[in-house]
Enzyme design. Structure first.
Site, mmCIF file in Angstrom:
data_model
loop_
_atom_site.group_PDB
_atom_site.id
_atom_site.type_symbol
_atom_site.label_atom_id
_atom_site.label_comp_id
_atom_site.label_asym_id
_atom_site.label_seq_id
_atom_site.Cartn_x
_atom_site.Cartn_y
_atom_site.Cartn_z
ATOM 1 N N SER A 108 0.530 -9.995 10.848
ATOM 2 C CA SER A 108 -0.239 -8.744 9.827
ATOM 3 C C SER A 108 -1.633 -8.998 10.240
ATOM 4 O O SER A 108 -2.531 -9.903 9.638
ATOM 5 C CB SER A 108 0.412 -9.002 8.593
ATOM 6 O OG SER A 108 -0.708 -8.457 7.222
ATOM 7 N N GLU B 2 0.027 -1.591 17.212
ATOM 8 C CA GLU B 2 -0.271 0.213 16.512
ATOM 9 C C GLU B 2 -2.117 0.596 16.821
ATOM 10 O O GLU B 2 -1.605 1.623 17.220
ATOM 11 C CB GLU B 2 -1.035 -0.132 14.667
ATOM 12 C CG GLU B 2 -2.067 1.482 14.365
ATOM 13 C CD GLU B 2 -2.768 0.622 13.355
ATOM 14 O OE1 GLU B 2 -3.128 -0.001 12.143
ATOM 15 O OE2 GLU B 2 -4.204 1.235 13.784
ATOM 16 N N CYS C 280 1.038 -1.278 -0.238
ATOM 17 C CA CYS C 280 -0.251 -0.205 0.217
ATOM 18 C C CYS C 280 1.261 1.278 -0.243
ATOM 19 O O CYS C 280 1.920 1.167 0.355
ATOM 20 C CB CYS C 280 -1.141 -0.217 1.230
ATOM 21 S SG CYS C 280 0.107 -0.075 2.758
HETATM 22 FE FE1 F3S Z 1 -1.457 0.794 4.841
HETATM 23 FE FE2 F3S Z 1 -1.067 2.865 5.968
HETATM 24 FE FE3 F3S Z 1 -3.200 2.121 5.281
HETATM 25 S S1 F3S Z 1 0.796 1.022 5.604
HETATM 26 S S2 F3S Z 1 -2.650 -0.956 5.493
HETATM 27 S S3 F3S Z 1 -2.049 2.403 4.079
HETATM 28 S S4 F3S Z 1 -2.613 2.036 7.173
#
Ligand code: F3S
Length: 301
Positions: free
Chosen positions: A233, A136, A24
């Site tokens: 993950s 997180e 991502c």
């Molecule tokens: Fe990636 Fe950030 Fe979303 S690391 S999964 S864009 S919270």
């Protein structure tokens, strides 16, 4: 070849990969910042893995990126905050020791941290819908200055005897939007008579949301889903849950080598999706392995 072995040969006709796979933007950004830091400083230390993928962490290790478990273990001068963020107290402590901090926290995680801080400063007690053990979530809660709790269980909140009057609700970024909506609904039903105000902030990451929607659509069409990503993950585990919830047989794998031929005996349509810390190379290996299984099935007919 025995009749049993022939039965186990795949009958795959179609293999479809979700439109969005691989890293991502948050992971790409974190890796870019990290590579620039290594170029500039040589060796750096990350507080936990910078992304949840062992292969990526191993290759970063060869470049000079060392993983430590806590801020107390940082022995060098450069400390890296991973993409899933940290409580602000950790940065303060590192700064007080005179260390240079490289922050790779994803902007979507920063948004959740900011929401927790603002709610807490405005007098709300913060509830984070998420896994309390996930880094997180611990980080987000840290931004609420200890005035809150993380849980996936609305009943647990309702059992609190000294429930604060004003509640702020937000989510771990990688959670499923429908589950967050259900949790919010439960909180309203269970707690509304006991509280004066509830403020809800949608902090689910848009990438996660899009990937889960696509994965669900694909799983609804497919006979079998392969979800690729680290077992630790959170976003990959959520993808696998979403796919399973459609009733389609779903396998969560970390690599192509884990895929077993006998899964495909009576399957014709296989869907593939990946977590957000998966390099394209790994996705290609999975697609190649599936194609080999498909071809072997054709040869056997
Ligand atoms: Fe990636 Fe950030 Fe979303 S690391 S999964 S864009 S919270």
């Amino acid at each position: 070849m025995t009749a049993d072995a022939i039965m186990k040969r795949s009958r795959i006709v179609l293999i479809e990969k979700a439109k969005e796979t691989g890293f991502c933007f948050g992971v790409k950004r974190a890796l870019k910042i990290l590579e620039e830091a290594v170029d500039k400083y040589g060796e750096v230390e990350t507080l936990g893995p910078v992304v949840h993928n062992e292969r990526v962490v191993d290759s970063l290790g060869r470049l000079g990126v060392k993983v430590v478990e806590s801020s107390h273990q940082v022995a060098g001068r450069i400390a890296v905050i991973p993409s899933h963020g940290m409580p602000p107290q950790v940065s303060h402590e590192l700064k007080a020791r005179g260390l240079t901090i490289i922050d790779t926290t994803c902007p979507n995680v920063q948004r959740a941290q900011k929401a927790a801080k603002e709610l807490s400063e405005a007098g709300f007690w913060v509830i984070v819908f998420g896994d309390p053990h996930h880094p997180e979530v611990k980080g987000i809660l840290g931004w609420a200055a200890g005035k809150g709790v993380a849980t996936l269980d609305s009943e647990a909140i309702s059992k609190l005897s000294d429930l604060p009057h004003r509640l702020g609700l937000l989510s771990q970024t990688t959670r499923n939007p429908s589950q967050f909506a259900r949790f919010t609904n439960d909180v309203i039903n269970l707690l509304l008579p006991r509280i004066g105000e509830l403020r809800v902030v949608n902090t689910i990451c848009n990438v996660t949301e899009k990937r889960q929607t696509e994965a669900m659509e694909l799983a609804e069409k497919a006979d079998l889903m392969i979800v690729v990503g680290g077992r630790n993950s959170a976003n990959t585990r959520c993808l696998a849950e979403v796919c399973s919830s459609t009733g389609t047989e779903t396998h969560h794998v970390e690599s192509a080598a884990e895929i077993q031929e006998e899964w495909f005996g009576n399957k014709t349509f296989v869907g593939v999706t990946t977590g957000t810390s998966i390099p394209d190379r790994l996705t290609q290996e999975v697609m190649l392995r599936l194609d080999q299984i498909r071809k072997r099935g054709l040869d056997a007919t």
